[in-house]
Design a protein around this motif. Structure first.
Motif, PDB file in Angstrom:
ATOM      1  N   MET A 157       0.819  -1.220   0.000  1.00 50.20           N
ATOM      2  CA  MET A 157       0.000   0.000   0.000  1.00 50.20           C
ATOM      3  C   MET A 157       0.852   1.269   0.000  1.00 50.20           C
ATOM      4  O   MET A 157       0.454   2.264  -0.597  1.00 50.20           O
ATOM      5  CB  MET A 157      -0.952   0.007   1.214  1.00 50.20           C
ATOM      6  CG  MET A 157      -2.200  -0.861   1.052  1.00 50.20           C
ATOM      7  SD  MET A 157      -3.069  -0.745  -0.554  1.00 50.20           S
ATOM      8  CE  MET A 157      -3.493   0.999  -0.638  1.00 50.20           C
ATOM      9  N   ASP A 158       2.039   1.226   0.629  1.00 52.32           N
ATOM     10  CA  ASP A 158       2.849   2.452   0.644  1.00 52.32           C
ATOM     11  C   ASP A 158       3.542   2.704  -0.703  1.00 52.32           C
ATOM     12  O   ASP A 158       4.225   3.715  -0.867  1.00 52.32           O
ATOM     13  CB  ASP A 158       3.855   2.442   1.806  1.00 52.32           C
ATOM     14  CG  ASP A 158       4.871   1.319   1.689  1.00 52.32           C
ATOM     15  OD1 ASP A 158       4.773   0.508   0.738  1.00 52.32           O
ATOM     16  OD2 ASP A 158       5.764   1.236   2.549  1.00 52.32           O
ATOM     17  N   LYS A 159       3.362   1.764  -1.639  1.00 48.11           N
ATOM     18  CA  LYS A 159       3.866   2.012  -3.004  1.00 48.11           C
ATOM     19  C   LYS A 159       2.742   1.885  -4.032  1.00 48.11           C
ATOM     20  O   LYS A 159       2.985   1.605  -5.216  1.00 48.11           O
ATOM     21  CB  LYS A 159       4.979   1.008  -3.329  1.00 48.11           C
ATOM     22  CG  LYS A 159       6.254   1.274  -2.568  1.00 48.11           C
ATOM     23  CD  LYS A 159       7.365   0.381  -3.080  1.00 48.11           C
ATOM     24  CE  LYS A 159       8.647   0.623  -2.315  1.00 48.11           C
ATOM     25  NZ  LYS A 159       9.585  -0.501  -2.478  1.00 48.11           N
ATOM     26  N   HIS A 160       1.508   2.054  -3.573  1.00 49.04           N
ATOM     27  CA  HIS A 160       0.349   1.883  -4.438  1.00 49.04           C
ATOM     28  C   HIS A 160       0.400   2.867  -5.607  1.00 49.04           C
ATOM     29  O   HIS A 160       0.215   2.493  -6.769  1.00 49.04           O
ATOM     30  CB  HIS A 160      -0.926   2.099  -3.603  1.00 49.04           C
ATOM     31  CG  HIS A 160      -2.167   1.503  -4.195  1.00 49.04           C
ATOM     32  ND1 HIS A 160      -3.110   2.248  -4.855  1.00 49.04           N
ATOM     33  CD2 HIS A 160      -2.626   0.223  -4.229  1.00 49.04           C
ATOM     34  CE1 HIS A 160      -4.091   1.447  -5.265  1.00 49.04           C
ATOM     35  NE2 HIS A 160      -3.833   0.224  -4.894  1.00 49.04           N
ATOM     36  N   LYS A 161       0.697   4.113  -5.292  1.00 46.34           N
ATOM     37  CA  LYS A 161       0.707   5.158  -6.309  1.00 46.34           C
ATOM     38  C   LYS A 161       1.810   4.910  -7.351  1.00 46.34           C
ATOM     39  O   LYS A 161       1.580   5.037  -8.554  1.00 46.34           O
ATOM     40  CB  LYS A 161       0.946   6.507  -5.612  1.00 46.34           C
ATOM     41  CG  LYS A 161       0.260   7.669  -6.283  1.00 46.34           C
ATOM     42  CD  LYS A 161       0.457   8.945  -5.482  1.00 46.34           C
ATOM     43  CE  LYS A 161       0.253  10.148  -6.380  1.00 46.34           C
ATOM     44  NZ  LYS A 161       0.500  11.409  -5.650  1.00 46.34           N
ATOM     45  N   GLU A 162       2.991   4.525  -6.847  1.00 48.14           N
ATOM     46  CA  GLU A 162       4.098   4.243  -7.758  1.00 48.14           C
ATOM     47  C   GLU A 162       3.772   3.044  -8.649  1.00 48.14           C
ATOM     48  O   GLU A 162       4.150   3.000  -9.816  1.00 48.14           O
ATOM     49  CB  GLU A 162       5.383   3.927  -6.979  1.00 48.14           C
ATOM     50  CG  GLU A 162       5.977   5.094  -6.216  1.00 48.14           C
ATOM     51  CD  GLU A 162       5.405   5.242  -4.816  1.00 48.14           C
ATOM     52  OE1 GLU A 162       4.243   4.815  -4.580  1.00 48.14           O
ATOM     53  OE2 GLU A 162       6.105   5.801  -3.961  1.00 48.14           O
ATOM     54  N   ASN A 163       3.069   2.070  -8.080  1.00 52.20           N
ATOM     55  CA  ASN A 163       2.704   0.901  -8.873  1.00 52.20           C
ATOM     56  C   ASN A 163       1.633   1.218  -9.919  1.00 52.20           C
ATOM     57  O   ASN A 163       1.606   0.607 -10.991  1.00 52.20           O
ATOM     58  CB  ASN A 163       2.255  -0.252  -7.958  1.00 52.20           C
ATOM     59  CG  ASN A 163       3.430  -1.095  -7.507  1.00 52.20           C
ATOM     60  OD1 ASN A 163       3.988  -1.846  -8.300  1.00 52.20           O
ATOM     61  ND2 ASN A 163       3.840  -0.951  -6.253  1.00 52.20           N
ATOM     62  N   LEU A 164       0.766   2.178  -9.594  1.00 47.16           N
ATOM     63  CA  LEU A 164      -0.210   2.629 -10.598  1.00 47.16           C
ATOM     64  C   LEU A 164       0.518   3.263 -11.780  1.00 47.16           C
ATOM     65  O   LEU A 164       0.175   3.034 -12.939  1.00 47.16           O
ATOM     66  CB  LEU A 164      -1.146   3.672  -9.988  1.00 47.16           C
ATOM     67  CG  LEU A 164      -2.506   3.187  -9.516  1.00 47.16           C
ATOM     68  CD1 LEU A 164      -3.283   4.353  -8.930  1.00 47.16           C
ATOM     69  CD2 LEU A 164      -3.301   2.560 -10.665  1.00 47.16           C
ATOM     70  N   GLN A 165       1.536   4.078 -11.449  1.00 43.11           N
ATOM     71  CA  GLN A 165       2.326   4.710 -12.517  1.00 43.11           C
ATOM     72  C   GLN A 165       3.066   3.647 -13.320  1.00 43.11           C
ATOM     73  O   GLN A 165       3.153   3.727 -14.537  1.00 43.11           O
ATOM     74  CB  GLN A 165       3.325   5.702 -11.910  1.00 43.11           C
ATOM     75  CG  GLN A 165       2.645   7.004 -11.510  1.00 43.11           C
ATOM     76  CD  GLN A 165       3.547   7.895 -10.667  1.00 43.11           C
ATOM     77  OE1 GLN A 165       4.628   7.484 -10.256  1.00 43.11           O
ATOM     78  NE2 GLN A 165       3.096   9.107 -10.401  1.00 43.11           N
ATOM     79  N   TRP A 166       3.584   2.650 -12.602  1.00 40.31           N
ATOM     80  CA  TRP A 166       4.266   1.540 -13.277  1.00 40.31           C
ATOM     81  C   TRP A 166       3.300   0.830 -14.225  1.00 40.31           C
ATOM     82  O   TRP A 166       3.619   0.576 -15.385  1.00 40.31           O
ATOM     83  CB  TRP A 166       4.820   0.574 -12.221  1.00 40.31           C
ATOM     84  CG  TRP A 166       5.344  -0.717 -12.780  1.00 40.31           C
ATOM     85  CD1 TRP A 166       6.584  -0.955 -13.281  1.00 40.31           C
ATOM     86  CD2 TRP A 166       4.619  -1.955 -12.896  1.00 40.31           C
ATOM     87  NE1 TRP A 166       6.683  -2.264 -13.692  1.00 40.31           N
ATOM     88  CE2 TRP A 166       5.495  -2.901 -13.475  1.00 40.31           C
ATOM     89  CE3 TRP A 166       3.326  -2.360 -12.567  1.00 40.31           C
ATOM     90  CZ2 TRP A 166       5.110  -4.220 -13.736  1.00 40.31           C
ATOM     91  CZ3 TRP A 166       2.940  -3.663 -12.820  1.00 40.31           C
ATOM     92  CH2 TRP A 166       3.822  -4.584 -13.393  1.00 40.31           C
ATOM     93  N   ARG A 167       2.097   0.528 -13.730  1.00 43.26           N
ATOM     94  CA  ARG A 167       1.088  -0.149 -14.563  1.00 43.26           C
ATOM     95  C   ARG A 167       0.784   0.683 -15.818  1.00 43.26           C
ATOM     96  O   ARG A 167       0.777   0.157 -16.938  1.00 43.26           O
ATOM     97  CB  ARG A 167      -0.214  -0.351 -13.771  1.00 43.26           C
ATOM     98  CG  ARG A 167      -1.287  -1.055 -14.575  1.00 43.26           C
ATOM     99  CD  ARG A 167      -2.688  -0.822 -14.003  1.00 43.26           C
ATOM    100  NE  ARG A 167      -3.113   0.571 -14.180  1.00 43.26           N
ATOM    101  CZ  ARG A 167      -4.266   1.070 -13.751  1.00 43.26           C
ATOM    102  NH1 ARG A 167      -5.108   0.307 -13.078  1.00 43.26           N
ATOM    103  NH2 ARG A 167      -4.582   2.345 -13.968  1.00 43.26           N
TER     104      ARG A 167
END
Lengths: 314, 314
Positions: free
Chosen positions: B286-296
């Motif tokens: 969850m603390d990298k949710h935003k970064e993972n959205l950008q990755w996706r």
């Protein structure tokens, strides 16, 4: 000397397995009843090894060196002797599987894993009476396996954890992605998901909600794009600001409501089949079916290469 | 001068629509209540136009020229005046949609199409009483729409064929892939297929057949690879030597048998939710949710570029 894998059956799937096990560093003995079948198979194996190497999909190995580790035999006993694992690739017929496994049962050592490539027959159906039944398992690949690395591992009720774990470990060693069932399940896992989609697609067309091409478009320009690199669960986790529990809170009731409307399974016949046939044959004519299969495999290959270039998750 | 599109709501979806309509050659007026929201939106629009251009996804247009065709307004009446189509992008709340559409109804001309971005509310729920209800329709995009071009077109019972056909034509013009429902359908089309997969995935995990990661693996290393460029129907057509009728003859009975076992829909709660949460948060914390959205989104962008390179079918 590297450990030996025996492949029983030199058809389409057997050849692919030979390439994969060779890529993983194993010695491979390809067994079939007729010498000439295997001459042909070996040519395909050699070509596939080079093709994988060119695409950087050979796990860093040299294709010629891999090829030297592949041999053939028309003697089943010598093919399976001392094998770490044997991979059965005979046609999908439960009686034939029973016959082949009974024969293999008399030839293998107590440590050899007897792994079947079956796509739909649970292993208990053809291994129950065998002395080595605790070493029997299903390893079902997706076609073509060198570009679609999922492999379904389905143990029988009597398969030992040791046999299962060894199979998983071997599959990882050769670059496959094991998908492990904890118990037998009709349709395994991949086809259950495929059937869920096919059935709802069929109902939508049959009930006049949309045309067949709309189903394919919504997948290829929507859902399927995500699902090619993040699966259904990671997808929903990323689709809600607070992750999957947030998604479940927001949407579970709606999903249950919609899913209740799905109704009875539909037989793939009649006017709907005619409608689907017209659409798919318009896109992929029967007189170009073979060329389109090659096209599909070519795209899957490019996609496998593409996926290697995806950066790691943050 | 090119025709005008009005976008009502300058949030995530509104901004993406602005980019897409500009890419298609339209003038775009982005409406929202506060000036500062739109200043932010315009920066995102400009950045997205350049990003699409760099990836050769701007349909051959110049990003700066596209940007000159995008303007903003805090006056709804002037924003929608003379618009060919207005695209509503307000939050998913049926009361809010009713309120917004009622207001729009008093402002639009008799030829303007009133298109909603709603992902789940059928258009009859918020358009029935409007004078211009025959011009109302849903155009539901997938997020992010510039990389996932499917757009679900859902007419209300009173939507005219003219309005539907114009909407489809505009969507094609801006590079989208319309998926057209012939009638309203709870969950539309994309989510019905997604829910079918989610429900069967949930059952497999809840019933102890496999772990959540196995579901994601079988999709990302199996089914999802095909579905990213050929849909469910073309997939089965290519999976049988004689095409889809051959596939249906071989497998329809088995598919019906397996599908009958699917059973009741499951609520996404309890221990299974906990199991799924543990898995997805292990992969996407969850603390990298935003970064993972950008990755996706970055991977979806690369995939869109990749798909442009796929050769045509033979």
């Amino acid at each position: 000397m590297s450990e030996k894998i025996a492949i029983v059956g030199s058809g389409l799937i057997g050849r692919s397995w030979a390439v994969l096990f060779a890529r993983g560093g194993y010695r491979v003995v390809l067994y079939d009843v007729k010498e000439e079948l295997m001459t042909q198979a070996m040519e395909v194996v050699q070509a596939q090894l080079h093709s994988l190497h060119e695409s950087n999909l050979l796990l860093g190995r040299d294709p010629a060196e891999c090829y030297t580790r592949v041999s053939t035999s028309t003697f089943l006993s010598s093919a399976v002797e001392g094998a770490l694992l044997l991979q059965e690739c005979v046609p999908e017929d439960v009686e034939l599987k029973r016959k082949v496994f009974s024969e293999l049962d008399t030839l293998v050592s107590d440590t050899t894993i007897l792994s079947s490539s079956t796509s739909c027959i649970v292993p208990s159906k053809f291994t129950e009476t065998l002395s080595h039944r605790s070493n029997c398992i299903v390893s079902h690949p997706v076609n073509p396996p060198h570009y679609c690395p999922a492999v379904e591992i389905i143990p029988a009720p009597w398969t030992t954890d040791l046999a299962k774990d060894k199979t998983i470990s071997i599959m990882k060693q050769i670059g496959m992605k094991p998908v492990v069932a904890k118990k037998e399940c009709d349709g395994f896992i991949l086809n259950r998901l495929q059937y869920a989609v096919l059935q709802e697609s069929w109902r939508l067309v049959e009930d006049g909600v949309c045309d067949p091409q709309d189903i394919d478009t919504v997948m290829t320009s929507g859902l399927g794009l995500r699902w090619s690199f993040i699966g259904p669960f990671q997808t929903i986790h990323l689709n809600a600001p607070e992750g999957v529990t947030d998604y479940a809170e927001r949407y579970s009731d709606g999903i249950v409501r919609v899913s209740k409307q799905f109704g009875e399974p539909r037989h793939m016949t009649g006017e709907t089949l005619e409608k689907v046939r017209e659409y798919v044959e318009g896109e992929v004519p029967m007189d170009k079916h073979k060329e389109n299969l090659q096209w599909r495999d070519g795209v899957l290959k490019q996609l496998a290469v593409f996926k290697q270039s995806i950066p790691d998750k943050p």
